[in-house]
Motif scaffolding. Structure first.
Motif, short mmCIF file in Angstrom:
data_model
loop_
_atom_site.label_atom_id
_atom_site.label_comp_id
_atom_site.label_asym_id
_atom_site.label_seq_id
_atom_site.Cartn_x
_atom_site.Cartn_y
_atom_site.Cartn_z
N TYR A 9 0.98 7.73 0.96
CA TYR A 9 0.29 7.83 2.25
C TYR A 9 -1.23 7.71 2.11
O TYR A 9 -1.95 7.77 3.12
CB TYR A 9 0.62 9.18 2.91
N SER A 10 -1.75 7.53 0.89
CA SER A 10 -3.19 7.68 0.65
C SER A 10 -4.05 6.60 1.28
O SER A 10 -5.27 6.78 1.41
CB SER A 10 -3.47 7.74 -0.86
N LEU A 11 -3.47 5.46 1.69
CA LEU A 11 -4.26 4.39 2.31
C LEU A 11 -4.11 4.36 3.83
O LEU A 11 -4.57 3.41 4.48
CB LEU A 11 -3.88 3.03 1.73
N ALA A 47 -6.60 -2.46 -0.10
CA ALA A 47 -7.36 -1.98 1.06
C ALA A 47 -8.08 -3.12 1.76
O ALA A 47 -8.09 -3.22 2.99
CB ALA A 47 -8.37 -0.92 0.62
N ILE A 48 -8.67 -4.03 0.96
CA ILE A 48 -9.35 -5.19 1.55
C ILE A 48 -8.34 -6.09 2.23
O ILE A 48 -8.60 -6.65 3.31
CB ILE A 48 -10.15 -5.95 0.47
N GLY A 49 -7.15 -6.23 1.63
CA GLY A 49 -6.08 -6.99 2.28
C GLY A 49 -5.68 -6.38 3.60
O GLY A 49 -5.44 -7.08 4.58
N ILE A 50 -5.61 -5.04 3.65
CA ILE A 50 -5.27 -4.34 4.90
C ILE A 50 -6.33 -4.59 5.96
O ILE A 50 -6.02 -4.86 7.13
CB ILE A 50 -5.10 -2.82 4.65
N ILE A 51 -7.61 -4.54 5.55
CA ILE A 51 -8.69 -4.81 6.51
C ILE A 51 -8.60 -6.24 7.02
O ILE A 51 -8.71 -6.50 8.22
CB ILE A 51 -10.07 -4.55 5.86
N GLY A 52 -8.37 -7.18 6.09
CA GLY A 52 -8.24 -8.58 6.49
C GLY A 52 -7.04 -8.82 7.38
O GLY A 52 -7.07 -9.66 8.28
N ALA A 53 -5.97 -8.07 7.15
CA ALA A 53 -4.76 -8.21 7.97
C ALA A 53 -4.92 -7.54 9.32
O ALA A 53 -4.25 -7.89 10.27
CB ALA A 53 -3.56 -7.60 7.23
N THR A 54 -5.81 -6.55 9.39
CA THR A 54 -5.97 -5.80 10.63
C THR A 54 -7.07 -6.40 11.49
O THR A 54 -6.84 -6.80 12.63
CB THR A 54 -6.27 -4.31 10.33
N GLY A 110 0.81 -1.22 0.00
CA GLY A 110 0.00 0.00 0.00
C GLY A 110 0.84 1.26 0.00
O GLY A 110 0.57 2.22 -0.74
N GLY A 111 1.90 1.29 0.82
CA GLY A 111 2.76 2.47 0.91
C GLY A 111 3.59 2.71 -0.33
O GLY A 111 3.75 3.85 -0.77
#
Length: 624
Positions: free
Chosen positions: A57-59, A206-213, A51-52
């Motif tokens: 920084y947008s995500l 973004a969905i990967g970030i949500i799943g990872a978080t 993402g970065g």
């Protein structure tokens, strides 16, 4: 056999009789730190770096939103465990049919495997970066950490928490220095907190970030870990436990947010800033840190933090696997067997993928594992919201309407994003694949089935209220002979009971020996993870049920004219039963057994054999 969630550590930490408010708060702190490591595992690193490097920084706003979601959902999970003394898997077992629970268990196991895959790859990559060990060899080395959990859990919950907190501290301090080296542009950092999705690929990340978080296995784990605290189970005691556990979650999850944000900011301030938009592999990120930041310590700290993240999250992932198996299936197997099973499910796809496609695909594999986690989230979140909204189940501690609205909004966002992703992927596959007909008859029906299952899980609790189930053998179902004549002169007889059909044979044989002249002590050992770690301080649903059933045995047999006493032990039966027997002045011990041997001994344990070597009085074994 009935079981408490993590019975070996259930209520093993007392929060009572603390002389100051600070000490009381300190007694409750800990479970959320074990949860927080799941929010900074290697899977998070992959999605944050991708993402970065691709979007700067947008995500960052996705991380912030995910953290807020996680805080609310983890507080709901903790509330469920505190109030009902059930973990999320146990509550699901009480609510849904056996068939539905098998499917939910299967999905939860997939999530555990995906999570463990990220941890295996992260640890292997960290070893490769720090010690130049080949990636494939590093994957095999990760099998050895199977035994770390067994060592830690035998040392007690507080020591396990201290170990995890130490690893979290290493990760945190490493990224404090990384931020100093990277010198990010603060105005752009704050601008990244404004929601935006640049393109379709950003949605996937973004969905990967949500799943990872927001990780599904953490919801199961938190609802169990909070039961390791023993407190006064009155209205004020429960309210205080909910408050202090929320404080624990706020501190721990904000620390996890700092780590995730630091990884994304580091990628944005180094790779995106220098036009290196395709950095998605952790190895590439490590290689370019020194030339871009001008210090050799940056890549070293990066690798050390990665190993700490992988090692800490593998411990909690194993506990979560144990919880879902025991909760959904009411099946307890030996911890090392469970750990090996979980690790093999992660190692096999990692070895195959690396062998076939090479080491360059690990980043894509990590991101895929996090997307899988996100797809499974709805099947954990929706039951959780139902459970904590139920006035009867929550005994007056149900969540209020605003919280319910916020929770359902989160569920809608997550399910909606996942539906958008699945629809987009299916559309692309069907339009580009030469075997579109095959997809229509395989992938599409499976997708429709799981969509309908999700809809069923949403609707059912509104229509059918759950019944309270006790998953063990009722004393009133036993066909006892109540022999009144004593065949041998045994005055004090200990009898083990496990609330299964084996009790019938054990009790009848004991009565045939002692008649109504002997004194009988019924022994039962609570063997959940909580009981193993916290002993007598464990207070969970299973302990309460076992105490109730033991009391029913006492009342029923006393009414029949027998002199009955009951003893409740905690932990592993092979150790707990000899301890109680050796502390008492018994003439003999009678045990019922289910008669398994060979492979089943390896999986389920060898209690009788351990008891036989641990006592010095005669032992009668009655086979069911």
């Amino acid at each position: 056999m009935s079981s408490k969630s993590l019975e070996e550590v259930h209520e093993s930490i007392s929060t009572q009789n603390k002389t100051s408010g600070f000490k009381k708060i300190l007694a409750f702190l800990g479970p959320a730190y074990l949860i927080s490591v799941g929010y900074m595992d290697p899977g998070n690193w992959a999605t944050d770096i991708a993402g970065g490097s691709q979007f700067g920084y947008s995500l960052l706003w996705v991380l912030l939103m995910s953290n807020i979601m996680a805080l609310l959902l983890q507080s709901l999970s903790a509330r469920l465990g505190i109030v009902t003394q059930l973990d999320l898997a146990q509550a699901s077992r009480e609510t849904y049919s056996k068939g539905i629970n098998y499917i939910l268990y299967f999905l939860a196991e997939i999530a555990i495997a995906a999570c463990d895959l990220a941890e295996v790859l992260g640890m292997a990559i960290g070893l490769n970066l720090l010690f130049d060990i080949p990636l494939l060899h590093g994957v095999f080395i990760t099998v050895l950490d199977t035994f770390l959990l067994l060592f830690l859990i035998n040392k007690g919950m507080r020591k396990m928490e201290a170990f995890i907190i130490a690893l979290v501290a290493i990760i945190g301090f490493s990224f404090v220095f990384e931020m100093i080296f990277a010198q990010p542009e603060l105005p752009k950092v704050f601008a990244g907190l404004i929601p935006s999705i640049p393109n379709e690929n950003a949605l996937y990340i973004a969905i990967g970030i949500i799943g990872a978080t927001v990780m599904p296995h953490n919801l199961y784990l938190h609802s169990s870990l909070v039961q390791t605290r023993k407190f006064d189970r009155n209205i004020s005691g429960v309210r205080q436990a909910i408050k202090y556990n929320f404080l624990d979650s706020v501190i721990a999850l904000n620390l996890a947010f700092f780590v995730n944000a630091a990884i994304l900011i580091l990628a944005a301030a180094t790779f995106y800033k220098n036009g290196m938009f395709e950095i998605a592999e952790i190895q590439d990120a490590h290689r370019f840190l020194e030339p871009l930041l001008g210090t050799k310590f940056a890549p070293i700290l990066f690798a050390v933090a990665l190993i700490a993240a992988g090692q800490s999250s593998t411990v909690t992932g194993t506990l979560a696997g144990q919880i879902i198996m025991e909760g959904y299936l009411n099946l307890r197997i030996r911890p090392w067997v469970r750990r090996i099973m979980t690790r093999l499910l992660a190692i096999v796809p990692a070895v195959v993928t690396i062998s076939v496609f090479g080491e360059g695909v690990t980043g894509k594999l990590l991101i895929l594992s996090q997307v899988i986690l996100s797809l499974q989230l709805g099947f954990a979140i929706i039951p959780l919201i139902h459970f904590v909204s139920d006035k009867t189940r929550m005994k007056g501690f149900h969540i209020n309407k605003p919280t319910q609205i916020a929770a359902w909004a989160i569920a809608l966002v997550i399910v909606g994003l996942n539906a958008r992703l699945v629809y987009g992927e299916l559309r692309d596959w069907l339009s580009s694949s030469p075997n579109a007909t095959l997809l229509w008859f395989t992938v599409v029906p499976i997708t429709v089935f799981f969509a309908l299952l999700l809809l069923y899980i949403v609707i059912r609790p509104f229509v059918v209220k759950p019944k309270e189930h006790i998953y063990n053998h009722s004393p009133h179902n036993l066909k006892l002979e109540f022999n009144q004549s004593a065949g041998l002169k045994a005055q004090k007889i200990a009898v083990t009971v496990d609330f299964s059909s084996a009790d019938e044979g054990a009790l009848n044989h004991a009565f045939s020996i002692g008649g109504n002249q002997a004194h009988y002590t019924l022994i039962h050992v609570v063997e959940t993870v909580g009981a193993m770690m916290y002993g007598e301080q464990t207070v969970d649903h299973e302990t309460s049920v076992d105490e109730k059933l033991l009391a029913e045995y006492d009342i029923m047999l006393t009414e029949k004219g027998y002199d009955i006493e009951t003893r409740l032990g905690y932990g592993e039966p092979g150790k707990g039963i000899p301890k109680i027997v050796n502390e008492g002045d018994f003439d003999m011990l009678v045990m019922g057994t289910h008669g398994h041997s060979g492979l089943k001994d390896l999986i389920f344990g060898t209690t009788v054999d351990k008891v036989r070597h641990g006592i010095s009085i005669p032992l009668m074994i009655v086979r069911d």
